[in-house]
Design an enzyme around this catalytic site. Structure first.
Site, mmCIF file in Angstrom:
data_model
loop_
_atom_site.group_PDB
_atom_site.id
_atom_site.type_symbol
_atom_site.label_atom_id
_atom_site.label_comp_id
_atom_site.label_asym_id
_atom_site.label_seq_id
_atom_site.Cartn_x
_atom_site.Cartn_y
_atom_site.Cartn_z
ATOM 1 N N ASP A 133 -4.682 -14.321 -12.053
ATOM 2 C CA ASP A 133 -5.407 -15.016 -13.384
ATOM 3 C C ASP A 133 -6.213 -16.223 -12.928
ATOM 4 O O ASP A 133 -7.131 -16.230 -13.471
ATOM 5 C CB ASP A 133 -4.033 -15.616 -14.005
ATOM 6 C CG ASP A 133 -3.351 -14.534 -14.771
ATOM 7 O OD1 ASP A 133 -3.805 -13.238 -14.893
ATOM 8 O OD2 ASP A 133 -2.019 -14.740 -15.482
ATOM 9 N N ASP A 184 3.733 -19.386 -9.605
ATOM 10 C CA ASP A 184 3.807 -18.241 -10.323
ATOM 11 C C ASP A 184 2.860 -17.095 -9.692
ATOM 12 O O ASP A 184 1.821 -17.241 -9.565
ATOM 13 C CB ASP A 184 3.175 -18.325 -11.799
ATOM 14 C CG ASP A 184 3.560 -17.179 -12.676
ATOM 15 O OD1 ASP A 184 3.883 -16.017 -12.340
ATOM 16 O OD2 ASP A 184 3.681 -17.290 -13.925
ATOM 17 N N LYS A 237 4.881 -21.233 -15.525
ATOM 18 C CA LYS A 237 4.540 -19.967 -15.547
ATOM 19 C C LYS A 237 3.371 -19.533 -16.340
ATOM 20 O O LYS A 237 2.945 -20.658 -17.188
ATOM 21 C CB LYS A 237 5.988 -19.332 -16.309
ATOM 22 C CG LYS A 237 7.230 -19.352 -15.848
ATOM 23 C CD LYS A 237 7.256 -18.413 -14.430
ATOM 24 C CE LYS A 237 8.515 -18.687 -13.674
ATOM 25 N NZ LYS A 237 8.506 -17.979 -12.392
ATOM 26 N N CYS A 238 2.762 -18.594 -16.267
ATOM 27 C CA CYS A 238 1.540 -18.273 -16.726
ATOM 28 C C CYS A 238 1.712 -18.056 -18.239
ATOM 29 O O CYS A 238 2.952 -17.721 -18.684
ATOM 30 C CB CYS A 238 0.985 -16.878 -16.347
ATOM 31 S SG CYS A 238 0.162 -17.071 -14.846
ATOM 32 N N PRO A 239 0.981 -18.754 -19.130
ATOM 33 C CA PRO A 239 -0.420 -18.842 -18.915
ATOM 34 C C PRO A 239 -0.732 -20.408 -18.682
ATOM 35 O O PRO A 239 -1.611 -20.743 -18.506
ATOM 36 C CB PRO A 239 -1.145 -18.482 -20.241
ATOM 37 C CG PRO A 239 0.003 -18.898 -21.278
ATOM 38 C CD PRO A 239 1.179 -18.508 -20.649
#
Length: 76
Positions: free
Chosen positions: A43, A37, A10-12
């Site tokens: 991103d 994600d 998952k981000c980041p």
């Protein structure tokens, strides 16, 4: 070409790991990144704009997003 499978992260984390991989690459080398994600679809391209590298291809199939990135030559 280096492959970086970030499926399930998952981000980041996808962006952080992509940035780290790019830092260790020589100009002209390519990095193939796989993410699951959905935020990575936004991103990772933003990261590429920030770093000045080249996003050669972005593809989304179902829940998987892939990016082909070329390390830019910043000495010119």
């Amino acid at each position: 070409m280096t492959e970086l499978d970030l499926s399930g992260l998952k981000c980041p984390l996808p962006v952080l790991r992509t940035r780290k991989a790019l830092l260790s690459m020589a100009p002209g080398e390519r990095l193939y990144v796989i993410c699951t994600d959905p935020l990575a679809g936004i991103d990772v391209p933003n990261l590429i704009r920030e770093t000045g590298d080249v996003l050669e291809k972005q593809n989304q199939e179902a829940s998987r997003i892939s990016f082909l990135i070329r390390k830019a030559d910043k000495s010119a």
